[in-house]
Design a protein around this motif. Structure first.
Motif, PDB file in Angstrom:
ATOM      1  N   GLU A   1      46.199  47.004  40.156  1.00  0.00           N
ATOM      2  CA  GLU A   1      45.436  46.530  39.018  1.00  0.00           C
ATOM      3  C   GLU A   1      45.399  45.007  39.008  1.00  0.00           C
ATOM      4  O   GLU A   1      46.417  44.344  39.202  1.00  0.00           O
ATOM      5  CB  GLU A   1      46.097  47.052  37.731  1.00  0.00           C
ATOM      6  CG  GLU A   1      45.357  46.726  36.467  1.00  0.00           C
ATOM      7  CD  GLU A   1      46.018  47.349  35.239  1.00  0.00           C
ATOM      8  OE1 GLU A   1      45.544  47.037  34.146  1.00  0.00           O
ATOM      9  OE2 GLU A   1      46.981  48.120  35.372  1.00  0.00           O
ATOM     10  N   GLN A   2      44.200  44.450  38.801  1.00  0.00           N
ATOM     11  CA  GLN A   2      44.040  43.001  38.674  1.00  0.00           C
ATOM     12  C   GLN A   2      43.551  42.684  37.273  1.00  0.00           C
ATOM     13  O   GLN A   2      42.582  43.263  36.797  1.00  0.00           O
ATOM     14  CB  GLN A   2      43.055  42.461  39.713  1.00  0.00           C
ATOM     15  CG  GLN A   2      43.612  42.506  41.117  1.00  0.00           C
ATOM     16  CD  GLN A   2      42.724  41.778  42.114  1.00  0.00           C
ATOM     17  OE1 GLN A   2      41.630  41.343  41.804  1.00  0.00           O
ATOM     18  NE2 GLN A   2      43.213  41.643  43.329  1.00  0.00           N
ATOM     19  N   ILE A   3      44.247  41.752  36.614  1.00  0.00           N
ATOM     20  CA  ILE A   3      43.943  41.403  35.234  1.00  0.00           C
ATOM     21  C   ILE A   3      43.535  39.937  35.184  1.00  0.00           C
ATOM     22  O   ILE A   3      44.256  39.071  35.670  1.00  0.00           O
ATOM     23  CB  ILE A   3      45.180  41.629  34.344  1.00  0.00           C
ATOM     24  CG1 ILE A   3      45.641  43.089  34.437  1.00  0.00           C
ATOM     25  CG2 ILE A   3      44.888  41.236  32.901  1.00  0.00           C
ATOM     26  CD1 ILE A   3      47.022  43.338  33.874  1.00  0.00           C
ATOM     27  N   THR A   4      42.357  39.684  34.591  1.00  0.00           N
ATOM     28  CA  THR A   4      41.900  38.298  34.452  1.00  0.00           C
ATOM     29  C   THR A   4      41.978  37.812  33.011  1.00  0.00           C
ATOM     30  O   THR A   4      41.981  36.604  32.782  1.00  0.00           O
ATOM     31  CB  THR A   4      40.456  38.124  34.959  1.00  0.00           C
ATOM     32  OG1 THR A   4      39.604  39.015  34.240  1.00  0.00           O
ATOM     33  CG2 THR A   4      40.373  38.384  36.457  1.00  0.00           C
ATOM     34  N   SER A   5      42.024  38.728  32.051  1.00  0.00           N
ATOM     35  CA  SER A   5      42.170  38.302  30.662  1.00  0.00           C
ATOM     36  C   SER A   5      42.619  39.472  29.791  1.00  0.00           C
ATOM     37  O   SER A   5      42.458  40.632  30.162  1.00  0.00           O
ATOM     38  CB  SER A   5      40.856  37.728  30.117  1.00  0.00           C
ATOM     39  OG  SER A   5      39.879  38.742  30.029  1.00  0.00           O
ATOM     40  N   GLY A   6      43.208  39.113  28.662  1.00  0.00           N
ATOM     41  CA  GLY A   6      43.595  40.106  27.680  1.00  0.00           C
ATOM     42  C   GLY A   6      45.092  40.193  27.473  1.00  0.00           C
ATOM     43  O   GLY A   6      45.881  39.544  28.160  1.00  0.00           O
TER      44      GLY A   6
END
Length: 174
Positions: free
Chosen positions: A153-158
């Motif tokens: 999983e790649q997360i860029t915001s939140g």
């Protein structure tokens, strides 16, 4: 690009000079979880031409960031570095990433900052154990993401929670 900005970030964070400088392909830099090998020919005043997928980096000793952690979070010894920190320029933006163990909350922590000459702004805080991962990420407008190992999983915001993991990394997007 010259390494002067990275030298200033290193001095501002660690209060000491960087132990070396170098250039690497982004994918190789982000995949390395150990200490980077600086180029012995490269100094703070060196001029280099970076390609879009290159990283310019400075190396720091992990223990050199301890005073920064103690001062930034107001609790001596709460956060203890677990991996070599990364200080780098990627696509004309400067970053500092520190992997620590949070002794108060008993979990690993990735702390990422976007740096300018005047300030450091936290852009990612990810706490993780084998059971759960919590995150507060604001990498919008950059070409970076937080990657949770194990599920890719790649997360860029939140802000939120996801499955547990043993490793969390900052990676290029795309």
């Amino acid at each position: 690009m010259n390494f002067g900005n990275l030298a200033k970030i290193a001095a501002g964070v660690a209060g000491v000079a960087a132990t070396g400088y170098g250039v690497k392909k982004a994918v190789d830099y982000f995949q390395n979880r150990g200490q980077e090998e600086p180029d012995p020919e490269t100094t703070e005043d060196a001029e280099v031409e970076l390609e879009a997928d290159d990283i310019a980096f400075a190396t720091l000793e992990p223990e050199s960031v301890q005073p920064f952690l103690d001062n930034s979070f107001g609790a001596e010894g709460r956060y203890v570095p677990t991996r070599p920190p990364k200080v780098f320029e990627y696509q004309e933006q400067d970053y500092l990433v520190i992997w620590t163990y949070d002794n108060e909350k008993e979990k690993n922590q990735l702390l990422a900052f976007q740096c300018t000459e005047d300030s450091r702004q936290m852009v990612a805080s990810v706490g993780y154990t084998a059971d759960a991962t919590d995150y507060n990420v604001n990498l919008d407008g950059t070409n970076l993401a937080v990657e949770i190992s194990g599920n890719g999983e790649q997360i860029t915001s939140g802000q939120g929670e996801t499955d547990g993991t043993d490793e969390v990394d900052l990676v290029p997007v795309g």
